[in-house]
Design an enzyme around this catalytic site. Structure first.
Site, short mmCIF file in Angstrom:
data_model
loop_
_atom_site.label_atom_id
_atom_site.label_comp_id
_atom_site.label_asym_id
_atom_site.label_seq_id
_atom_site.Cartn_x
_atom_site.Cartn_y
_atom_site.Cartn_z
CG ASP A 42 -1.76 1.04 1.25
OD1 ASP A 42 -2.07 1.72 0.20
OD2 ASP A 42 -2.28 1.65 2.36
CG ASP A 73 -0.91 2.04 7.01
OD1 ASP A 73 -1.86 2.07 6.11
OD2 ASP A 73 -0.13 3.35 6.99
CG ASP A 75 -4.09 -1.58 3.73
OD1 ASP A 75 -4.44 -1.63 2.53
OD2 ASP A 75 -3.52 -0.74 4.52
#
Length: 814
Positions: free
Chosen positions: A305, A541, A545
């Site tokens: 990400d 994080d 996700d």
């Protein structure tokens, strides 16, 4: 919970008083941890010492001692030393992990004595007032008193879609906040929580995927069923051999059985992994699941990400682009949106910083607030000035009108993340955008790129690990950031907002960057990669996700990320430093490669001992080995080398199947030993050599084969840069083991029941030459067979991948 418990109804501004909290603690109305704790020291001692193999070894030692062959029971000393080393290391590793776990423990924000406090989730008490914001994982069942939340219950129910909770609604422990802000009262604690009742716990536990663990279990299961019946039959067989008394029958039978037990292999595996956990802790990496080290070592695809990995996770407002209003009006709107927003994310924080520095304006009063959602990609507030303002991704806010501004924004998207600011005279349509939206302008925000991002990606490039960036941002913006950090194929990007779920398996390998990805699409991308035969690691994080982290083979979270992302991840980077990843991968490869190499040494003894036991049952001859002799062979050709080699650096990528790799290395040597032992036994049978000479030559030939195998393992690997064909370190190890073996069979021959070899020099020399010839010949044949087997394995793997793809496509259609 008992019905007569006194309940409190504290206000959201005051919360419980200190006296009320103390009363709750005294009555044990505390949210204590109901999940299984990490192993206690007592449990570690029990698990390591009271194993099936240790019990069998103890019984065999007692049998040998009972018949008066005291020195042959010395093999128990080696077993105890191995067990003690493993236990000490595991206890040390446990202490390190417990200390790090405490550092990364999930916290809860509560209101007590009219003050906001951050406490451990297990110190919550009944009727505590919780403040819940985006990213929080719910630690106890609670009831919303004020505010609204978008909640995801996928960890409990498996349902990926978020649901909205308002005043009076119950929120279940284990779920997590996607967006919004609310105050809630703790309704249940500890065992009364919903997750405790259904025996799952708030923390998601991923099924361990370990090829090593499953392979070792198969070996142990097979040997468990085989050892006892073979041992009994072998004893009866040896007892009925002429010139064999009870003592000899017991000693020979024990030698056959202990040879079949790879007692050090399981201990070595757990020891090496425990050492890896300790080493990684020094790099601020918390390992929450031991065998994920192995999985990460096998990873060939890493999904990132953008936020928190390539970028610092903080943003900065760079430009305002007014369209149908003035810059001053945009400043007012941004000031009020950021002031009353329920979100606490990098975007809102950047706007707050910008407004604090540049704006001093009037405040409006909010009437309805909708927080940001990673699904809809916008947030908004209705104010008392009869206007509703929306802040979000242009494609999602403007929808079909976005085409009109697409070319205008193209130049900015290469450097900035673009947000649109829109206005409507109407209020929200429930949880959807209001009608008659008018564009007011655009906001340009930039990410701060991490200094070490480029070097980290360069490492993965050299290691042939494919990088995929999966982001909720505009793919063009992400592509430009990828270019700055040196990512290959940064031009291969796609906007996932236009992609249907069933199309994902067909595109997943064609692109490097996936933008405008929804949380469910992240999960589908990971599933599709796995269906293509990839071993996938995912870093994240945020709450968006979580679904992908749960699906990945190995999940890595940042310590500064959401509670939910940390609780589903197997590794946590405690300093939120992405540059720690190369150390993690290198440590994983070192551990698994060296375990695989050492396992070959252990299984040689197990294989030749099993085959020899079976053959000697058939031919009815006296077994040539004694326990003390096998202890010598095991210590010099297996024990000492495997422990030293297991700690050696090794960056080579893991390839192939563990059990196949190990047996393919061990089998040729084991067969060489079997042929030699059989040949020497036949010479003894026809009185060409005596029993004593036969036993001594069997020990020498078996030791020589073990040293030859060790010598092949000293060869330098392909990825090691050196002109020398051998690793100097490993070559010295091999030479030292050869010298030690020679000293033991010549100077301490009486201890190991080996005859004086001074009169058998020529015969021993011939035996050694024959061993070398057999070893080379059989290894060449096995190498040829392994190449054919590898081609067949590759063909079968391709078929399995196609079947997986079909399964995921059918499931996604449903």
């Amino acid at each position: 919970m008992e019905k007569n418990i006194k309940r409190y109804n504290p206000s959201i501004t005051k919360g419980l008083s200190t006296k009320q909290v103390e009363e709750r603690i005294e009555n044990k109305l505390l949210n204590y941890d109901t999940s299984p704790p990490t192993k206690s020291i007592k449990k570690i001692l029990y698990d390591n010492f009271f194993t099936l193999f240790n019990i069998i070894n103890l019984i065999l030692g007692i049998c040998v001692f009972a018949v008066g062959s005291y020195k042959n029971s010395l093999f128990l000393l080696i077993v105890m030393i191995n067990t003690a080393i493993s236990t000490i290391q595991e206890i040390h590793s446990k202490k390190v992990v417990d200390k790090l776990s405490l550092m990364s423990a999930t916290k809860a924000t509560v209101i007590r004595n009219s003050k906001k406090e951050e406490i451990d989730i297990h110190k919550l008490v009944l009727d505590d007032i919780l403040e819940l914001t985006s990213g929080n994982q719910i630690a106890a069942d609670c009831i919303v008193l004020s505010g609204e939340l978008e909640i995801n219950e996928s960890i409990i129910t498996g349902e990926p879609n978020s649901i909205f909770k308002k005043q009076g609604d119950t929120i279940l422990s284990g779920s997590y906040v996607v967006s919004g802000k609310a105050f809630a009262k703790v309704e249940h604690i500890a065992a009364d929580n919903y997750t405790s009742k259904i025996s799952t716990g708030a923390k998601y536990i991923k099924k361990v995927k370990s090829e090593i663990m499953s392979s070792l279990k198969k070996i142990i299961k097979t040997l468990t069923f085989a050892i006892v019946p073979i041992g009994i039959l072998f004893f009866l067989n040896q007892l009925h051999i002429s010139n064999n008394n009870l003592q000899e029958a017991v000693v020979k039978s024990v030698a056959a059985i202990i040879g079949m037990i790879p007692e050090g292999l399981v201990l070595l595996t757990s020891t090496v992994l425990a050492i890896s956990v300790t080493r990684l802790s020094k790099s601020k990496v918390l390992v929450q699941e031991l065998y994920c080290i192995e999985t990460l070592a096998r990873v060939d695809t890493l999904c990132l990400d953008k936020t928190g990995t390539l970028t610092e996770g903080s943003m900065e407002v760079k430009k305002l682009l007014p369209i149908n209003t003035t810059k001053e009006d945009l400043n007012k709107i941004l000031y009020n949106l950021s002031t009353f927003s329920l979100d606490s994310n990098p975007t809102i924080n950047a706007i707050k910083d910008y407004c604090n520095e540049n704006i001093n304006t009037e405040k409006w009063l909010p009437e309805k607030i909708l927080p940001f959602s990673s699904e809809k990609k916008w947030s908004g507030i209705s104010f008392d000035n009869n206007n509703t303002y929306i802040l979000g991704a242009p494609e999602f806010v403007l929808k079909e009108k976005y085409i009109k501004y697409k070319d205008q924004l193209a130049n900015y998207q290469t450097d900035y993340r673009i947000l649109s600011i829109a206005q409507s005279k109407n209020v929200f349509n429930k949880k959807d955008l209001p009608t008659d939206l008018e564009l007011l302008g655009f906001l340009c925000i930039s990410d701060k790129i991490k200094k070490d991002a480029k070097s980290t990606l360069e490492y993965f490039k050299k290691q042939n690990v494919d990088i995929k960036i999966i982001s909720g941002d505009n793919p063009v913006t992400v592509s430009m950031i990828a270019k700055q950090v040196g990512l290959n194929n940064y031009k291969k990007y796609i906007d996932m907002s236009n992609i249907k779920d069933e199309e994902i398996p067909n595109i997943v390998l064609n692109y490097t960057i996936f933008g405008r990805v929804s949380p469910n699409q992240k999960k589908l991308l990971i599933e599709s990669l796995k269906a293509k035969g990839k071993t996938v690691a995912m870093t994240g994080d945020g709450v968006n996700d979580v679904l992908a982290l749960k699906t990945a083979d190995c999940s890595i979270a940042m310590a500064n990320g959401s509670d939910a992302s940390k609780n589903v991840s197997q590794l946590i980077l405690l300093d939120s430093n992405f540059s720690s990843m190369p150390k993690v991968v290198t440590e994983g490869r070192r551990s698994i490669n060296n375990i695989e190499r050492s396992a070959s040494l252990f299984l040689v003894k197990t294989i030749y001992s099993c085959i020899n036991a079976f053959l000697f049952l058939l031919i009815g001859e006296q077994y040539p080995f004694e326990p003390i002799q096998l202890s010598l062979i095991s210590t010099i050709t297996i024990g000492i080398p495997s422990f030293i080699l297991a700690l050696e650096p090794n960056k080579e990528r893991i390839k192939g199947n563990f059990i196949h790799n190990v047996i393919s290395k061990a089998l040729p040597t084991a067969l060489c030993v079997v042929v030699s032992i059989l040949a020497l036994t036949m010479l003894n049978k026809f009185d060409i050599i005596t029993n004593e000479i036969n036993s001594s030559l069997c020990v020498i030939s078996t030791g020589i084969y073990g040293l030859l195998l060790l010598f092949t393992l000293t060869k330098r690997r392909k990825n090691e840069n050196s002109k020398l064909p051998f690793s100097i370190f490993r070559l010295i190890l091999d030479i030292l083991m050869f010298i030690l073996f020679t000293v033991c069979i010549t100077k301490f021959n009486t201890l190991f029941n080996i005859i004086d070899l001074s009169n058998l020099g020529l015969l021993v020399f011939k035996i050694v030459l024959l061993c070398i010839f057999n070893f080379i010949t059989l290894n060449l044949i096995t190498y040829s067979l392994n190449k054919k087997s590898h081609r067949k394995l590759t063909k079968n793997l391709s078929y399995d991948i196609k079947q997986k793809e079909k399964y995921y496509i059918r499931r996604n259609k449903k």
